[in-house]
Design an enzyme around this catalytic site. Structure first.
Site, mmCIF file in Angstrom:
data_model
loop_
_atom_site.group_PDB
_atom_site.id
_atom_site.type_symbol
_atom_site.label_atom_id
_atom_site.label_comp_id
_atom_site.label_asym_id
_atom_site.label_seq_id
_atom_site.Cartn_x
_atom_site.Cartn_y
_atom_site.Cartn_z
ATOM 1 N N HIS A 120 72.659 14.312 3.664
ATOM 2 C CA HIS A 120 71.565 13.322 3.509
ATOM 3 C C HIS A 120 71.380 12.659 4.873
ATOM 4 C CE1 HIS A 120 69.592 10.039 0.933
ATOM 5 N NE2 HIS A 120 69.764 9.401 2.081
ATOM 6 N N HIS A 131 69.133 10.809 7.728
ATOM 7 C CA HIS A 131 67.947 10.067 8.159
ATOM 8 C C HIS A 131 67.616 10.486 9.598
ATOM 9 C CE1 HIS A 131 67.115 7.365 4.729
ATOM 10 N NE2 HIS A 131 68.367 7.651 4.418
ATOM 11 N N CYS A 180 66.233 2.330 4.334
ATOM 12 C CA CYS A 180 66.862 1.305 3.514
ATOM 13 C C CYS A 180 66.643 -0.046 4.185
ATOM 14 C CB CYS A 180 68.359 1.601 3.381
ATOM 15 S SG CYS A 180 69.214 0.358 2.401
ATOM 16 N N ASN A 212 64.030 9.879 5.720
ATOM 17 C CA ASN A 212 64.882 11.045 5.500
ATOM 18 C C ASN A 212 64.322 12.241 6.271
ATOM 19 O OD1 ASN A 212 64.856 9.567 2.517
ATOM 20 N ND2 ASN A 212 66.846 10.353 3.120
#
Ligand code: HMG
Ligand code: MG
Length: 304
Positions: A212, A214, A245, A254
């Site tokens: 995951h 970014h 976030c 992302n």
């Protein structure tokens, strides 16, 4: 030999929308999810059930979960439709709405943990365990996230041992996989190789992990490819490169799903996603949100 196929976890409706400043109508969220499903994506994280004070943008999560088409997707055995959950209160709402998969999240680091969930790492792990155990007892699948795998916005670089500890705890509490979150988007391919090597040496299999990443420093696609080379086959991304976030100041979206699908298809790795349709969704949601499309492949293919 492991399959070359990859599983794409679309987090656009959750990670992608949680940090958008303008108010997004519930109908737009529902249409986004429906359009994403039509691209062939089989895993879509549709929302979170968190404090509306922490994330006002997803305060309509109950309306999303109650929608008839969403119910249909949640009950479709061929799909995974996780909902991000911080505590038992959130789990109760998810269970009331028939959710079949939840995602719990813990930071490897104290600073982000405090900012994001108002708790220490140990408290976050304890809450995640409560959620995972209760969800598991109710027959629901549980996915885990560990945040700040490379650095924390307040504490600086993250020691690898802290990531290992949280990954192992999440697996022990019943998560079927743990997604490694570079929340700040600062890591590079070399960091990915180093961390995955360390986790592997310490008994964590690549089949238990997802990536995951970014894209703050433009490294997300490279990091995904490096993780793929290290054996990972599951990747989180957001259509149009949405994401971020509010408790990780300065972090960008992302990895763009379009960019990853383009890369994997060019490498002969099946994603199950119709890239042309996905490009259409990325342009549509960018226009809805009145922001530029952050997917390079999405922009290039749309103007070709
Ligand atoms: P708190 O203020 O310490 O706890 O927040 P609280 O229990 O006192 O709750 C505060 C208020 O929220 C109360 O309402 C609760 O009822 C309500 P009030 O009485 O003041 O009106 N509340 C809830 N409402 C709905 N659903 C719930 C819920 N829980 C409490 N589940 C808390 C602690 C954890 C709740 C809060 O800090 C929170 O919700 N944090 C979540 C923040 C968040 O969603 N961050 C983004 C997701 S994580 C991420 O993006 C990283 C990831 O993408 C991976 C990566 O990139 O690394 C996953
Ligand atoms: Mg994230």
């Amino acid at each position: 030999a492991r399959s070359s196929a990859v599983r794409m976890v679309e987090v656009g409706p959750r990670d992608g929308l949680q940090n958008v400043k303008t108010t997004i109508p519930t109908a737009t969220k529902l249409e986004l999810i429906s359009r994403l499903r039509q691209t062939g994506l089989k895993t879509i994280e549709i929302t979170s059930v968190v404090s509306p004070k922490a994330i006002p943008q997803l305060a309509d999560c109950r309306d999303v979960l109650a929608d008839g088409n969403i119910r249909g997707m949640v009950n479709d055995e061929s799909l995974r439709v996780p909902v991000l959950i911080p505590n038992l209160k959130g789990l109760e709402i998810a269970l009331d709405n028939g959710v079949r998969e939840v995602a719990v999240f813990v930071s490897a680091t104290e600073g982000f943990s405090r900012a994001n969930i108002n708790a220490t790492v140990d408290e976050g792990l304890a809450r995640a365990r409560q959620v995972a155990e209760k969800a598991g007892a109710a027959g629901r699948a549980v996915r885990g996230y560990v945040s700040c795998i490379f650095a924390d916005p307040f504490d600086g670089p993250t020691p690898q041992a802290k990531v290992l500890k949280v990954v192992k705890d999440l697996l022990n509490m019943g998560c079927y996989e743990v997604s490694l979150g570079d929340t700040l988007g600062v890591g590079t391919a070399n960091d990915v190789k180093s961390l995955l090597g360390y986790l592997s040496e310490n008994g964590v299999s690549s089949s238990q992990l997802a990536g995951h990443f970014h894209d703050t420093y433009g490294q997300a696609v490279g990091n995904v490819w490096q993780a793929y080379q290290c054996g990972l086959r599951v990747f989180d991304s957001s259509v149009g490169g949405l994401g971020g976030c509010p408790f990780a100041p300065g972090a960008k979206g992302n990895a763009a799903t379009e960019d990853l699908v383009y890369m994997f298809e060019q490498a002969g790795c099946d994603t199950g996603v119709d890239l042309a349709k996905l490009v259409g969704v990325g342009n549509w949601i960018s226009a809805q949100l009145n922001k530029p499309n952050e997917s390079r492949a999405g922009v290039a293919l749309a103007t070709k």
